[in-house]
Design an enzyme around this catalytic site. Structure first.
Site, PDB file in Angstrom:
ATOM      1  N   HIS A   9       0.838  -1.204   0.000  1.00 14.25           N
ATOM      2  CA  HIS A   9       0.000   0.000   0.000  1.00 14.25           C
ATOM      3  C   HIS A   9       0.873   1.253   0.000  1.00 14.25           C
ATOM      4  O   HIS A   9       0.564   2.231  -0.676  1.00 14.25           O
ATOM      5  CB  HIS A   9      -0.924   0.006   1.215  1.00 14.25           C
ATOM      6  CG  HIS A   9      -2.005  -1.015   1.139  1.00 14.25           C
ATOM      7  ND1 HIS A   9      -3.323  -0.681   0.932  1.00 14.25           N
ATOM      8  CD2 HIS A   9      -1.974  -2.373   1.210  1.00 14.25           C
ATOM      9  CE1 HIS A   9      -4.056  -1.790   0.891  1.00 14.25           C
ATOM     10  NE2 HIS A   9      -3.249  -2.820   1.065  1.00 14.25           N
ATOM     11  N   ASP A  11      -5.895   5.815   2.720  1.00 11.27           N
ATOM     12  CA  ASP A  11      -5.981   4.444   2.220  1.00 11.27           C
ATOM     13  C   ASP A  11      -7.296   3.816   2.659  1.00 11.27           C
ATOM     14  O   ASP A  11      -7.883   4.216   3.669  1.00 11.27           O
ATOM     15  CB  ASP A  11      -4.798   3.648   2.803  1.00 11.27           C
ATOM     16  CG  ASP A  11      -4.656   2.283   2.188  1.00 11.27           C
ATOM     17  OD1 ASP A  11      -5.338   1.352   2.677  1.00 11.27           O
ATOM     18  OD2 ASP A  11      -3.883   2.128   1.233  1.00 11.27           O
ATOM     19  N   THR A  23      -5.754   0.946  -3.433  1.00  8.98           N
ATOM     20  CA  THR A  23      -4.512   0.483  -4.041  1.00  8.98           C
ATOM     21  C   THR A  23      -4.720  -0.724  -4.939  1.00  8.98           C
ATOM     22  O   THR A  23      -3.779  -1.205  -5.536  1.00  8.98           O
ATOM     23  CB  THR A  23      -3.481   0.126  -2.952  1.00  8.98           C
ATOM     24  OG1 THR A  23      -4.060  -0.831  -2.070  1.00  8.98           O
ATOM     25  CG2 THR A  23      -3.063   1.354  -2.180  1.00  8.98           C
TER      26      THR A  23
END
Length: 163
Positions: free
Chosen positions: A15, A113, A135
């Protein structure tokens, strides 16, 4: 005046590297941007990667490392351990945006994220929008969309069946 984006990737190495690649592409497109990547570090496995990234910091791209509790599993590192670090992230961003500095950038938003959504609360405290960064590759996201379409189609067909 430069606009500052704060990126907060998940502690997992994959990530982090996907986020760094995205950040570099954004900076190549617009020289008015300034980006800080807040790296959450939970163990020494990623120390060499973090060291190489922080050595590459410049005026447009900075890295801020925040250390969490040592040795959580990757699964727990994405939920309650990240939640605990919210005050540290808030302090790091506040320090970056010291209003007394003449070259202080204007905060434009947070890009978090998919496993760090609890950091949206920090963006809210600064009064800026937050954006989610996935991602996953496009093929995986298309697969998820197709599976949802198939599920919705099956549900639609089943509602007309009486027995």
């Amino acid at each position: 005046m430069k606009m500052e984006l704060i990126f907060i990737p998940s502690p997992a190495t994959g990530h982090l590297m996907a986020t760094v690649e995205m950040v570099e592409r954004l900076l190549d497109e617009d020289n008015r941007l300034s980006i800080t990547v807040i790296i959450i570090s939970f163990n020494s496995k990623t120390a060499s990667t973090i060291a190489s990234l922080t050595a590459a910091s410049n005026t447009s791209l900075r890295y801020e490392v925040i250390s969490g509790e040592e040795n959580p599993t990757e699964l727990t590192a994405t939920d309650s351990h990240v939640q605990i670090l919210k005050p540290l992230v808030k302090d790091a961003v506040a320090k970056l945006l010291e209003w007394t500095r003449p070259d202080s950038p204007r905060l434009a938003g947070f890009v978090v994220d998919m496993y760090c959504t609890c950091m949206i609360d920090v963006a809210d405290e600064f009064g800026v929008p937050s954006y989610l960064f996935y991602t996953s590759n496009a093929g995986f996201l298309v697969l998820l969309l197709h599976m949802q379409f198939m599920y919705d189609s099956a549900e639609e067909n089943n509602k007309y069946d009486m027995y």
